[in-house]
Design a protein around this motif. Structure first.
Motif, PDB file in Angstrom:
ATOM      1  N   THR A 550      10.533  12.542  17.311  1.00 16.94           N
ATOM      2  CA  THR A 550       9.972  10.897  17.361  1.00 16.94           C
ATOM      3  C   THR A 550      10.453   9.762  16.305  1.00 16.94           C
ATOM      4  N   PHE A 551      11.067  10.645  15.291  1.00 14.30           N
ATOM      5  CA  PHE A 551      11.011  10.235  14.586  1.00 14.30           C
ATOM      6  C   PHE A 551      12.585  10.238  13.800  1.00 14.30           C
ATOM      7  N   SER A 552      13.585  10.580  14.900  1.00 11.94           N
ATOM      8  CA  SER A 552      14.764   9.793  14.764  1.00 11.94           C
ATOM      9  C   SER A 552      15.459   8.809  14.760  1.00 11.94           C
ATOM     10  N   PRO A 553      16.687   8.526  14.224  1.00  9.42           N
ATOM     11  CA  PRO A 553      16.952   7.164  13.962  1.00  9.42           C
ATOM     12  C   PRO A 553      17.600   6.148  15.866  1.00  9.42           C
ATOM     13  N   PHE A 554      16.785   5.162  15.919  1.00  8.71           N
ATOM     14  CA  PHE A 554      16.538   4.432  16.991  1.00  8.71           C
ATOM     15  C   PHE A 554      17.605   2.972  16.690  1.00  8.71           C
ATOM     16  N   MET A 555      17.810   2.882  15.729  1.00 13.16           N
ATOM     17  CA  MET A 555      18.669   1.586  16.083  1.00 13.16           C
ATOM     18  C   MET A 555      20.321   2.059  15.468  1.00 13.16           C
ATOM     19  N   LEU A 556      20.366   2.551  16.686  1.00 10.00           N
ATOM     20  CA  LEU A 556      22.267   3.296  16.756  1.00 10.00           C
ATOM     21  C   LEU A 556      22.913   2.052  17.763  1.00 10.00           C
ATOM     22  N   TRP A 557      24.213   2.151  17.767  1.00  8.43           N
ATOM     23  CA  TRP A 557      25.275   2.103  19.239  1.00  8.43           C
ATOM     24  C   TRP A 557      23.939   1.602  19.901  1.00  8.43           C
ATOM     25  N   ALA A 558      23.503   2.763  20.732  1.00  9.69           N
ATOM     26  CA  ALA A 558      23.277   2.689  22.570  1.00  9.69           C
ATOM     27  C   ALA A 558      22.389   2.485  22.010  1.00  9.69           C
ATOM     28  N   ASP A 559      21.297   1.918  20.607  1.00  6.66           N
ATOM     29  CA  ASP A 559      20.382   0.760  20.876  1.00  6.66           C
ATOM     30  C   ASP A 559      20.855  -0.692  21.271  1.00  6.66           C
ATOM     31  N   ALA A 560      21.766  -0.741  21.040  1.00  6.12           N
ATOM     32  CA  ALA A 560      22.179  -2.528  20.756  1.00  6.12           C
ATOM     33  C   ALA A 560      22.472  -2.639  22.358  1.00  6.12           C
ATOM     34  N   ALA A 561      23.188  -1.479  22.703  1.00  9.13           N
ATOM     35  CA  ALA A 561      23.684  -2.127  24.055  1.00  9.13           C
ATOM     36  C   ALA A 561      22.248  -2.329  25.220  1.00  9.13           C
ATOM     37  N   THR A 562      22.525  -3.160  26.353  1.00  4.15           N
ATOM     38  CA  THR A 562      21.486  -3.699  27.604  1.00  4.15           C
ATOM     39  C   THR A 562      21.950  -2.787  28.634  1.00  4.15           C
ATOM     40  N   ALA A 563      21.102  -2.490  29.414  1.00  5.70           N
ATOM     41  CA  ALA A 563      21.653  -2.732  30.779  1.00  5.70           C
ATOM     42  C   ALA A 563      21.958  -3.436  31.674  1.00  5.70           C
ATOM     43  N   ASP A 564      22.249  -4.476  31.539  1.00  8.83           N
ATOM     44  CA  ASP A 564      23.101  -5.213  32.222  1.00  8.83           C
ATOM     45  C   ASP A 564      24.058  -5.941  31.250  1.00  8.83           C
ATOM     46  N   ALA A 565      25.063  -5.470  31.687  1.00  8.49           N
ATOM     47  CA  ALA A 565      26.754  -5.815  30.398  1.00  8.49           C
ATOM     48  C   ALA A 565      26.878  -6.867  31.849  1.00  8.49           C
ATOM     49  N   THR A 566      26.372  -8.189  31.135  1.00  3.30           N
ATOM     50  CA  THR A 566      26.616  -9.169  31.913  1.00  3.30           C
ATOM     51  C   THR A 566      27.912  -9.809  32.250  1.00  3.30           C
TER      52      THR A 566
END
Length: 682
Positions: A550-566
């Motif tokens: 619950t309290f892990s960091p969630f502002m990491l590289w994967a969190d900047a990526a989105t599901a549609d890499a346009t």
């Protein structure tokens, strides 16, 4: 429901040599309306633009018309003379006529007609809710002609294909503050969604403001829960936009948060602690304990008092029954009552719970595990299980409809799985070729997107929902025949920017995360890389729920990526166009040249930010792929023949590039592979 679209528009487009995609391209609407007839000319918007209301309508219409006026003024920067809409007005630019006040209920009328002429605009609807839907369409039509803000001349007759067009927000695993709910309700209204489903209780937290059981808030909320005033405000805000709000209290499984405060209601004599990981856990209410039903009666009475909607979601999912199996008293109860399986015991529980809800005037809704022959047909079955590629994905949906239940589809609409919009867009709750009788088809109420929050926090939830949610909203509103994926993506890019104007952070959050990671404003090399990656799909980013808490960091590289890499999707499409002879090589070369040099720019940023060490190989592989692409294009253009060693080396790089980095995956591999494949046989 009227079905003008297939016949009248097809004929119209044939007569004028247009296609459906051409019509969509001209108007940029999402969802696409049921019937559109375009005309000649434009309505020119001036600072004298005004709105008049006529007929019998709810006061929400005046509020929403005023909000429309201010949003339009922001788009056009004309400084309108009219600031507030309150009733009839002489010579108004836009006249809205309504027959009756709408009710915030299932099956309420939401159809409208929009007529835009060169001198005036009219919206007419049976209910003010339909008129509000028409206002959203009109706002999307705002454009510019010869330096002036305009609306195109046209007539739209529109009504939704499905009555249940929802979004489930999991506010239990990660609490979502009020501003998150407000801005997402605005976005929902913009694309004509009409149900907000709040998942309030799970193993990780209890978020409902119970007065009867303050221990739940003291021990099971981490201090994060909604007050009654909060929920009243959210419900009022949603109702103002024609959106229903339904609560979910998940029982008998997913009960850790309840049992932390009241362990005596559990099926095992143990000490319960609030869960910090994700997954399916064993703590379960004891269906044989009458105190459980007394507790639920008091709790549900409070929930029913706060939420006026007649539907109440009881969850009912993912109960493995392990603690039931270990409890001798529960096993004896099952034997004495001829309950052969845990599913039978849960049905016993569900029926008792339904009787409690009936006492408070509520209809039971639950995930598809609640569907058994004994479950009353008044329950709504929420279909979620199965592999959502193919018929098996919707088997419980169709089984429920055939068995006489009303039902809602979520399988295929789990946005937290981080699949591209195209995959969700083509999931249809009730396609015409499905073998269902008219009565069975009518029981399929629609669909509901799910945003489970194991890996989602307030700072990132918008980018996990939007703009993909708009594509699903179109599937649930528009005619079945609207299925052009390419045009959907084109319009989605436009709608995404419009949604940002409502206050969503789905675009801006990326740069916030990248600046945090880079410890600098210099994030351009990171942006180049993040635009061609997507987070790992499904739940592979958090396999078995054991990496993140619950309290892990969630502002990491994967969190900047989105599901549609346009950028990656367009690149792969451009490679296909190049190989087919419809695109010049230089357009690809320019991009590949930028990419080939990007790793050298990323390295200094990584060196000052240890949090980015996880993307070093990802960045290197990206630039290596770009070099291969440039070499391949050079050979193709010159007619040269590659060496066998070159092909082998390329295949090795392609294979290495498939490895994830920073919990993300490169999406340009298929385009580079196509270029290499073009040279294999030479």
């Amino acid at each position: 429901m009227k079905r003008f679209f297939q016949y009248q528009l097809t004929l119209l487009f044939l007569l004028f040599g247009l296609s459906l995609s051409a019509q969509e391209t001209a108007l940029n609407l999402m969802p696409v309306p049921e019937q559109i007839e375009t005309g000649e000319g434009q309505f020119v918007i001036t600072k004298r633009f005004s709105i008049s209301l006529t007929g019998d309508y709810h006061e929400r219409l005046a509020h929403e018309a005023t909000r429309f006026l201010r949003r339009l003024d922001q788009k056009t920067a004309l400084f309108f003379d009219q600031h507030k809409v309150s009733g009839e007005r002489t010579n108004a630019s836009l006249t809205i006529t309504v027959e009756r006040p709408g009710e915030i209920r299932l099956h309420e009328e939401e159809s409208y007609q929009l007529r835009v002429g060169t001198e005036s605009i009219e919206i007419s609807a049976q209910t003010d809710i339909g008129a509000i839907r028409g206002l959203e369409t009109l706002l999307q039509l705002t454009g510019a002609t010869n330096g002036q803000s305009t609306f195109p001349v046209l007539t739209i007759n529109d009504s939704p294909r499905f009555h249940w067009r929802g979004l489930m927000l999991d506010v239990a695993r990660h609490f979502m503050p009020m501003d998150v709910l407000y801005r997402n309700l605005d976005a929902m209204a913009a694309v004509k969604l009409n149900v907000l489903h709040l998942h309030l209780v799970d193993d990780q937290g209890f978020r409902f403001p119970t007065k009867a059981f303050p221990e739940l808030l003291e021990l099971s909320s981490d201090g994060q829960y909604y007050t009654r005033e909060d929920l009243d405000d959210i419900i009022a805000y949603a109702h103002q936009r024609g959106i229903r709000v339904i609560p979910e209290i998940d029982v008998p499984g997913h009960a850790t948060a309840i049992l932390v405060a009241f362990p005596e209601l559990g099926s095992k004599d143990t000490t319960y602690t609030l869960e910090r990981y994700s997954g399916i856990f064993d703590p379960t209410l004891d269906p044989t304990n009458d105190a459980v039903y007394d507790f639920l009666d008091q709790l549900f009475a409070e929930v029913a008092e706060v939420f006026p909607d007649p539907y109440f979601h009881i969850g009912g999912d993912e109960n493995l029954g392990r603690h039931w199996n270990e409890n001798k008293d529960i096993q004896a109860f099952m034997k004495a009552n001829n309950l052969a399986t845990n599913h039978d015991l849960q049905t016993y529980f569900n029926i008792r719970v339904q009787k409690i809800l009936n006492k408070y005037g509520k209809h039971t809704m639950g995930w598809d595990e609640i569907m058994t022959p004994e479950m009353p047909k008044s329950a709504i079955i929420h279909s979620w299980r199965g592999n959502w590629e193919g018929l098996v994905a919707k088997q419980t949906l169709y089984d429920a409809a055939r068995a006489g239940y009303e039902t809602v589809l979520s399988n295929g609409y789990y946005l937290d799985l981080m699949m591209p919009a195209s995959q969700h867009y083509l999931v249809d709750p009730a396609p015409a070729d499905m073998d269902l009788t008219p009565a069975e088809r009518s029981r399929i109420l629609g669909g509901e997107m799910c945003m489970w929050s194991e890996l989602v926090v307030p700072e990132t939830i918008d980018s996990r929902l939007w703009p993909r949610a708009a594509a699903v909203a179109e599937r649930l509103w528009s005619p079945e025949e609207v299925q052009d994926v390419q045009d959907m993506y084109r319009r989605l890019a436009i709608i995404s920017l419009q949604l940002e104007q409502l206050g969503l952070k789905h675009i801006s959050s990326r740069n916030v995360i990248l600046r945090k990671l880079a410890k600098s404003k210099d994030i351009e090399p990171l942006k180049v890389l993040v635009e061609v990656v997507e987070p790992m799909k499904g739940y592979t980013r958090n396999t078995n729920g054991t990496l993140y808490t619950t309290f892990s960091p969630f502002m990491l590289w994967a969190d900047a990526a989105t599901a549609d890499a346009t950028v990656a999707r367009v690149f792969n499409e451009d490679v296909e166009r190049y190989l087919s002879g419809s695109l010049e090589a230089n357009q690809l070369r320019t991009q590949l040249d930028l990419w080939s040099k990007n790793h050298k720019k990323v390295l200094p940023i990584i060196n000052r930010s240890p949090a980015l060490l996880e993307i070093e190989s990802l960045s290197e592989n990206f630039s290596r792929l770009a070099v291969i692409g440039l070499e391949a294009i050079g050979l193709i253009e010159s007619g040269g023949k590659p060496s066998s060693g070159w092909v082998t080396q390329c295949q090795q790089v392609l294979e290495e590039a498939r490895e994830s980095g920073g919990r993300t995956e490169l999406q340009v591999i298929s385009g580079i592979a196509m270029l290499v494949d073009e040279l294999k046989g030479l």
